[in-house]
Design a protein around this motif. Sequence first.
Motif, PDB file in Angstrom:
ATOM      1  N   PRO A 183      28.519  43.121  34.100  1.00  0.00           N
ATOM      2  CA  PRO A 183      29.380  42.373  33.328  1.00  0.00           C
ATOM      3  C   PRO A 183      29.581  43.132  31.960  1.00  0.00           C
ATOM      4  CG  PRO A 183      27.240  41.253  33.458  1.00  0.00           C
ATOM      5  CD  PRO A 183      27.164  42.253  34.306  1.00  0.00           C
ATOM      6  N   ASP A 212      36.021  39.569  39.285  1.00  0.00           N
ATOM      7  CA  ASP A 212      35.890  40.748  39.130  1.00  0.00           C
ATOM      8  C   ASP A 212      34.743  41.709  39.706  1.00  0.00           C
ATOM      9  OD1 ASP A 212      37.716  40.351  36.796  1.00  0.00           O
ATOM     10  OD2 ASP A 212      36.389  40.345  35.154  1.00  0.00           O
ATOM     11  N   TYR A 213      33.734  40.946  39.832  1.00  0.00           N
ATOM     12  CA  TYR A 213      32.646  41.613  40.699  1.00  0.00           C
ATOM     13  C   TYR A 213      33.114  41.669  42.074  1.00  0.00           C
ATOM     14  CZ  TYR A 213      28.272  41.481  43.538  1.00  0.00           C
ATOM     15  OH  TYR A 213      27.390  41.956  44.449  1.00  0.00           O
ATOM     16  N   THR A 255      36.319  42.290  43.209  1.00  0.00           N
ATOM     17  CA  THR A 255      37.169  43.238  43.098  1.00  0.00           C
ATOM     18  C   THR A 255      36.540  44.837  42.868  1.00  0.00           C
ATOM     19  OG1 THR A 255      38.673  41.863  42.010  1.00  0.00           O
ATOM     20  CG2 THR A 255      38.991  44.217  41.561  1.00  0.00           C
ATOM     21  N   HIS A 256      35.504  44.939  41.882  1.00  0.00           N
ATOM     22  CA  HIS A 256      34.875  46.003  41.614  1.00  0.00           C
ATOM     23  C   HIS A 256      33.735  46.629  42.877  1.00  0.00           C
ATOM     24  CE1 HIS A 256      31.454  48.637  40.157  1.00  0.00           C
ATOM     25  NE2 HIS A 256      32.379  49.058  39.281  1.00  0.00           N
ATOM     26  N   TRP A 268      27.838  47.248  39.731  1.00  0.00           N
ATOM     27  CA  TRP A 268      28.722  46.489  38.945  1.00  0.00           C
ATOM     28  C   TRP A 268      28.101  45.827  37.669  1.00  0.00           C
ATOM     29  CZ3 TRP A 268      28.499  41.198  37.514  1.00  0.00           C
ATOM     30  CH2 TRP A 268      29.930  40.659  36.766  1.00  0.00           C
ATOM     31  N   PRO A 317      36.158  34.143  36.345  1.00  0.00           N
ATOM     32  CA  PRO A 317      36.759  35.379  36.302  1.00  0.00           C
ATOM     33  C   PRO A 317      35.733  36.446  36.519  1.00  0.00           C
ATOM     34  CG  PRO A 317      37.483  34.198  34.617  1.00  0.00           C
ATOM     35  CD  PRO A 317      36.422  33.273  35.043  1.00  0.00           C
ATOM     36  N   GLY A 318      34.575  36.414  35.954  1.00  0.00           N
ATOM     37  CA  GLY A 318      33.805  37.360  35.969  1.00  0.00           C
ATOM     38  C   GLY A 318      33.297  37.446  37.269  1.00  0.00           C
TER      39      GLY A 318
END
Length: 399
Positions: free
Chosen positions: A390, A160-161, A163-164, A388, A156-157
């Motif tokens: 975490p 997220d990266y 996406t960001h 980005w 997931p991380g």
Amino acid sequence: MIKGNALTIAMVGTRGVPAAYGGFETAVEEVGRRLADRGHDVVVYTRGSKSREKKYLGMRVVHLPAVPVKQIETLSHTGFSALHLIFRRRPHAAFVFNAANSPFLPLFRLRRVPTALHMDGLEWRRSKWGPRGKAYYRWAEQFGVRTGDALIADAPGIADYYTHQFDVPTEMIRYGAPILDAVADARLDELDLSPGGYHLIVARFEPENHVLEIVEGFRRSSATLPLVVVGAAPYSNKYTEQIQQAAQGDERIRLVGGVYDQELLDALYFHALTYDHGHSVGGTNPSLLRAMGAGTATIAFDVPFNREVLDGDGWFFTTPEEVASAFESSESEPERTRALGDRARVRASSAFRWDNVADAYEGLARKLASGVSVHPVARRAKRRRHEWEPLTASESTAT
């Protein structure tokens, strides 16, 4: 002959099969063999294998060379693979592993082969790369985002990266965990160890793997069981010297170097009291999954990747002092330590199953073959200037 709904699927960008190196190779073997069992024609591009067989576990194996220079070995082999592929029968889909290989995606697009690029972890954060290497990986990430038909994130991380940074969707596909229910302990005699009688590190000696902090923390602890450190430093002699200096004079710390015998490694994982995991820049780490599948409690560096994989079940650290406390707790609370290991195996068995991973790859291959692609929306993606990061430990759910 391929019949019915079966697909021809190419796997490119790794050392190939048989798996004898790392996470990518294990994924290719475990996924590829399952897809072949389901009737798909799986073609794996391979380099450096001692075996020259053209079939392996139902997969077709294409052996191609690589330029034997470390900086370009992977890229050269992927280049040869891409050229070979575009002049053969067009596969329905190709899985390309490693964002560094993104420059070859236009060749696949020229041949109208839909591709999914496995992005791996945040490679540009690794200390082994100098400024040019880091810059290349950052460029390759963006090029892959703009060129691929799908992007694979293994945690997931990592999703997220992307996406960001690029505002693009990814396919979140895990690795699987090998589940070890019983492993003979006879091999431990080779290292003068006993079941449940040692702590274990298995890692490359790189700063982002925090081996030094674990060794320093262990040295400060009152732990009575030995710390077995399996690993070496292919890129950093200075970091190795720091680890050796931290261990010097403490008979509890055993630096055993690299261990490439899988049977011995399985025994080490299975019979350790704790597995000590300092990795911080990857996503779902295969070493951590192996420890979980062995039912071994984990002391892990406190980043969201590790907390999420473990579902919070472990000790987490950022400082040597926290490492020392974790080692002492694991020895003074044996029932809790066993319970953490048991829960880790249960999670590995349910959340990290290779059959489920193969299902996800098969589903993605079918989507690609049907024309589904993120390329129309991602081809002009730009990296955000805001870097980005975490979540911090305080923002994560603590145990």
